[in-house]
Design an enzyme around this catalytic site. Structure first.
Site, PDB file in Angstrom:
ATOM      1  N   GLY A 256     -10.685   4.099   7.260  1.00 42.24           N
ATOM      2  CA  GLY A 256     -11.081   3.160   8.040  1.00 42.24           C
ATOM      3  C   GLY A 256     -11.272   2.989   9.170  1.00 42.24           C
TER       4      GLY A 256
ATOM      5  N   HIS B  63       1.023  -1.144  -0.207  1.00 41.55           N
ATOM      6  CA  HIS B  63      -0.328  -0.022  -0.080  1.00 41.55           C
ATOM      7  C   HIS B  63       0.809   1.276   0.303  1.00 41.55           C
ATOM      8  CE1 HIS B  63      -2.619  -3.447   1.812  1.00 41.55           C
ATOM      9  NE2 HIS B  63      -3.134  -2.908   1.230  1.00 41.55           N
TER      10      HIS B  63
ATOM     11  N   HIS C 285      -4.246   3.753  -3.398  1.00 43.50           N
ATOM     12  CA  HIS C 285      -4.156   2.740  -2.205  1.00 43.50           C
ATOM     13  C   HIS C 285      -3.662   1.613  -2.021  1.00 43.50           C
ATOM     14  CE1 HIS C 285      -6.032   0.953   1.118  1.00 43.50           C
ATOM     15  NE2 HIS C 285      -6.231   0.184   0.836  1.00 43.50           N
TER      16      HIS C 285
ATOM     17  N   HIS D 137     -28.651 -16.278  24.939  1.00 46.95           N
ATOM     18  CA  HIS D 137     -27.546 -16.105  26.066  1.00 46.95           C
ATOM     19  C   HIS D 137     -26.877 -17.844  26.266  1.00 46.95           C
ATOM     20  CE1 HIS D 137     -29.202 -12.718  26.388  1.00 46.95           C
ATOM     21  NE2 HIS D 137     -27.877 -12.545  27.583  1.00 46.95           N
TER      22      HIS D 137
ATOM     23  N   PHE E 103     -21.005 -13.817  23.792  1.00 45.72           N
ATOM     24  CA  PHE E 103     -20.680 -12.342  23.993  1.00 45.72           C
ATOM     25  C   PHE E 103     -18.655 -12.205  23.312  1.00 45.72           C
ATOM     26  CE2 PHE E 103     -24.190 -11.111  26.335  1.00 45.72           C
ATOM     27  CZ  PHE E 103     -25.277 -11.510  25.221  1.00 45.72           C
TER      28      PHE E 103
ATOM     29  N   GLU F  19     -17.635  -4.564  24.732  1.00 49.09           N
ATOM     30  CA  GLU F  19     -16.693  -6.352  24.628  1.00 49.09           C
ATOM     31  C   GLU F  19     -15.397  -5.516  24.010  1.00 49.09           C
ATOM     32  OE1 GLU F  19     -20.450  -6.440  23.909  1.00 49.09           O
ATOM     33  OE2 GLU F  19     -21.223  -7.462  25.501  1.00 49.09           O
TER      34      GLU F  19
HETATM   35  C1  LIG Z   1     -11.347  -4.686  10.245  1.00 48.61           C
HETATM   36  C2  LIG Z   1     -10.795  -4.257   8.095  1.00 48.61           C
HETATM   37  N1  LIG Z   1     -11.140  -4.540   7.161  1.00 48.61           N
HETATM   38  C3  LIG Z   1     -11.146  -4.208   5.636  1.00 48.61           C
HETATM   39  C4  LIG Z   1      -9.912  -4.163   5.948  1.00 48.61           C
HETATM   40  C5  LIG Z   1      -9.502  -4.354   4.226  1.00 48.61           C
HETATM   41  N2  LIG Z   1      -9.222  -2.820   3.888  1.00 48.61           N
HETATM   42  C6  LIG Z   1      -7.260  -2.545   3.777  1.00 48.61           C
HETATM   43  S1  LIG Z   1      -7.529  -1.011   3.882  1.00 48.61           S
HETATM   44  C7  LIG Z   1      -8.894  -0.651   3.789  1.00 48.61           C
HETATM   45  C8  LIG Z   1      -9.964   0.852   3.664  1.00 48.61           C
HETATM   46  C9  LIG Z   1      -8.601   1.675   3.423  1.00 48.61           C
HETATM   47  O1  LIG Z   1      -9.204   3.594   3.777  1.00 48.61           O
HETATM   48  P1  LIG Z   1      -7.805   3.830   4.460  1.00 48.61           P
HETATM   49  O2  LIG Z   1      -8.451   3.749   6.214  1.00 48.61           O
HETATM   50  O3  LIG Z   1      -8.542   5.125   4.196  1.00 48.61           O
HETATM   51  O4  LIG Z   1      -6.636   4.054   3.883  1.00 48.61           O
HETATM   52  P2  LIG Z   1      -5.920   5.111   3.178  1.00 48.61           P
HETATM   53  O5  LIG Z   1      -6.866   4.153   1.816  1.00 48.61           O
HETATM   54  O6  LIG Z   1      -6.196   6.580   3.370  1.00 48.61           O
HETATM   55  O7  LIG Z   1      -4.556   4.144   2.803  1.00 48.61           O
HETATM   56  C10 LIG Z   1      -9.768  -1.819   4.015  1.00 48.61           C
HETATM   57  C11 LIG Z   1     -10.852  -1.782   3.707  1.00 48.61           C
HETATM   58  C12 LIG Z   1      -9.260  -4.091   6.937  1.00 48.61           C
HETATM   59  N3  LIG Z   1      -8.145  -4.322   6.747  1.00 48.61           N
HETATM   60  N4  LIG Z   1      -9.327  -4.198   8.679  1.00 48.61           N
END
Ligand SMILES: Cc1ncc(C[n+]2csc(CCOP(=O)(O)OP(=O)(O)O)c2C)c(N)n1
Length: 690
Positions: A167, A37, A272, A498, A462, A436
């Site tokens: 994210g 990335h 990305h 539960h 949970f 949690e």
């Molecule tokens: C819980 C989770 N869901 C999905 C992903 C897959 N994933 C990796 S990066 C990303 C999105 C990245 O967007 P952002 O957080 O804005 O990072 P940027 O594009 O700025 O590098 C996703 C969906 C992950 N790593 N973790």
């Protein structure tokens, strides 16, 4: 955004050189790996540079220095940014390591892994976890500072920094954790939000248009905006202001451009998560005035600038050691205790006060036995700290007399549940609230910090709400303790929502996790003993809501057998016709069934098997002694799905389990309906033997 419209970069050429060094190390490493990335590292290079060179108090040659600032790259997909910073700052991470990005056995795996790379504090990649880990790291600092610092002697004083992405802040776990951090007023927690408005699949405009600053302000955070992430001085000023906000955590929202410098891909999701491609890397280098060749070029001036971190770090460590010596002179007992905790060593006699429970047919719930154990441990292990997700009265995980972990600035008056005295960060009972997932990640953060045996508690059912941190605890080899009560259909009236059924299998499936389901009060004591001793892997204690008899062990094996995962409960049964294997509350049923079978002349060997993992680790001759190959009729009894049990009972064996969801009714009725009575177990066993 075409490059021409970018705001001019206003800072020194040397700063510029350093920031671009990070950018192109990242771009080149991703290109070479043909995977990774590049966008976030290129976009966030400038704020990361300011943070690492002007604010982060760290010591590259002493990555385990206890009072270092913690830095968590929550956006773990941008790992190459962290590896570049670590290499440039002088950590034991060579340029060859950086070049081996994402390759087999390298120190630079695809996402940061705690314990693999020097300087990596937390395993991140699953978005949101790092932010929530950081809340635990900040709790750790606040607690240790409150417990150990003395007037004129500050020996614990560090910040927790996070670099988070869109994210991260979209994820619920970050919201849970940051809400808690706001309540707690964790002033030394600073999250730098790389607000590039692009995520994996497109613009954040597609689904994330809230006012993040307003949300964090409502949590009680100090928030700031930096309009241009390449404006080093404005980033610097914002980080300074964040540090000055002592009583609130800080969110610094920094507007950046993903893939900054790549002329055709910057500002879009194309930058990305895939290599830019050789042409685009070349074009980016030209745009930013960088030599196209060689790849991985580090200008000597930039190298020298970054390398100043080493001397600064060494000096900081020396200064701290001097302060620690002065502290030790003034407060020798506290200093010795702090040293012990920093080393992660258990104190002598920590298990001396553990209770032993007399035989008792009525018995008690194993959660209640656990409560007694915890009170004993609370006295001998000051590093035991934790709490539940709003279930203290049910999980019984409250450490009596150890106070609440609450901000000293908040008036506790009128708050229900307060136990006497002022609120303080010195308290050891953390109120995670009904959160949690954040609890799991924060407890991991406490473990990653060092100096703690942290625990988190909720109902076993949970554990699903916190599976990501459970998995990460195992992956990161963290010695966390998870206390999951109400561990089966014996929960009764609350019904299938539960009553965990698939959870035993799901937790056993996590590599490296010790899933322990003790059968009675004395096994619970040993289960805790195992949990405390295992400082480099997590333990789940699955405990009953309902009473279980405290087994009369006259003539039977000691509960210490739990240490070996499985043991023969009644060694007097020779040449058994049948093996009856049970865990938790079902061990009693197996015992009763064995008595019924004995009356019919069938010799059943009862085996308590509270922990598969520990049993697997025993030598082959021990395993053979417990489960002799020659005895083929085997019956396992457990109130969970049968998945996995055939490994132990074999093709000729059988399992009394629950391969459906439970039911709402009084516990005795539910147990009977599902076949969990001594008579039904004995009948199933008899069928196997006949
Ligand atoms: C819980 C989770 N869901 C999905 C992903 C897959 N994933 C990796 S990066 C990303 C999105 C990245 O967007 P952002 O957080 O804005 O990072 P940027 O594009 O700025 O590098 C996703 C969906 C992950 N790593 N973790």
């Amino acid at each position: 955004m075409p490059l021409g419209t970018m705001p001019p970069i206003a800072h020194s050429d040397l700063d510029d050189l350093c920031v671009n060094t990070i950018r192109f190390l990242a771009a080149d490493a991703v290109q070479r790996a043909n995977s990774g990335h590049p966008g976030m590292p290129m976009g966030a290079a400038a704020p990361a540079y300011v943070l690492w060179t002007r604010h982060l108090r760290h010591a590259p040659r002493h990555p385990d220095w206890f009072d270092r600032d913690r830095f968590v790259l929550s956006a773990g997909h941008g790992s190459i940014l962290l590896y570049a910073l670590l290499h440039l700052s002088g950590y034991a991470l060579t340029l060859d390591d950086v070049k081996a990005f994402r390759q087999w056995g390298s120190l630079t795996p695809g996402h940061p892994e705690g314990g693999v790379t020097p300087g990596v504090e937390a395993t991140t990649g699953p978005l949101g976890q790092g932010v929530a880990n950081a809340v635990g790291l900040a709790i750790a600092e606040a607690h240790l500072a409150a417990r150990f610092n003395r007037p004129g002697h500050t020996v614990i004083d560090h910040h927790t920094w996070v670099l988070a992405s869109d994210g991260d802040l979209m994820e619920g776990v970050a919201a849970e954790a940051c809400s808690l951090a706001g309540h707690l007023g964790l002033g030394k927690l600073i999250v730098v939000y790389d607000d590039n408005r692009v995520s994996l699949a497109g613009s954040t405009g597609l689904g994330f248009t809230e006012d993040v600053a307003a949300r964090y302000a409502s949590y009680g955070w100090h928030t700031q905006h930096v309009a241009d992430g390449n404006g080093l001085d404005s980033v610097d000023a914002a980080l300074e202001a964040a540090r000055a906000a002592h009583e609130r955590p800080s969110l610094v929202i920094v507007r950046t451009t993903i893939g900054y410098g790549a002329p055709h891909k910057q500002g879009s999701c194309e930058a990305h998560g895939a290599p830019l491609g050789p042409d685009e890397v070349r074009a980016a280098k030209k745009c930013l005035g960088w030599p196209v060749e060689p790849a991985f070029w580090i200008p000597p001036e930039a190298a020298a600038r970054f390398a100043t971190a080493v001397a600064r770090g060494d000096a900081a460590v020396r200064d701290w050691e001097t302060r620690l010596r002065a502290y030790a002179e003034a407060h020798p007992a506290e200093a010795a205790e702090l040293r012990r905790r920093m080393a992660g060593a258990l104190p002598a006699g920590w298990d001396a006060d553990l209770p032993r429970f007399p035989a008792d047919a009525k018995g008690l719930p194993t959660r209640k036995a656990s409560e007694s154990v915890m009170q004993a441990l609370a006295g001998t292990l000051p590093e035991l700290i934790g709490g539940s997700a709003d279930l203290n009265p049910s999980c019984l995980t409250w450490l009596k007399g150890q106070g609440d972990f609450q901000p000293p600035t908040l008036s506790p008056d009128g708050i229900q549940g307060r136990v006497g005295g002022a609120w303080s960060f010195a308290g050891r009972n953390i109120h995670f609230g009904v959160r949690e997932h954040a609890m799991g990640a924060a407890v991991n953060g406490l473990a990653a910090h060092g100096g703690f045996i942290p625990y988190g508690a909720t109902f076993l059912v949970f554990s699903d709400y916190m599976r990501p941190p459970l998995r990460l605890a195992a992956l990161s080899r963290l010695g966390t303790v998870w206390i999951f009560t109400h561990d089966g259909i014996g929960v009764g009236e609350d019904g299938p929502t539960h009553q965990p059924v698939e959870h035993y299998a799901a937790l056993r499936a996590i590599p490296g996790m010790l899933f322990i389901r003790p059968a009675d009060a004395n096994e619970t004591v040993w289960a805790w003993q195992v949990a405390v001793e295992n400082r480099h892997r997590p333990t789940v204690l699955a405990l009953t809501r309902q009473n279980v008899p405290t087994i009369d062990r006259t003539g039977l094996a000691s509960a210490e057998g739990l240490r070996r995962g499985a043991y023969v409960l009644d060694p007097s049964v020779e040449r058994p016709d049948l093996l009856l294997i049970a865990t938790g509350s079902e061990l009693q049923l197996a015992l009763e069934a064995a008595a019924l079978l004995a009356a019919k002349g069938i010799r059943a060997r009862v085996i308590s098997m509270p922990c598969w993992q520990l049993f697997e680790e025993q030598p082959a001759d021990y395993r053979e002694a417990v489960l002799p190959r020659a005895v083929r009729p085997r019956l396992a009894v457990e109130t969970g799905v049968t998945l996995g049990w055939h490994r132990w009972v074999g093709a000729d064996g059988d399992v009394v389990g629950v391969d459906r969801f439970g039911a709402s009714a009084p516990a005795a009725r539910v147990m009977r309906e599902f076949g969990f009575t001594a008579e039904q177990v004995a009948a199933r066993a008899e069928r196997l033997v006949r």
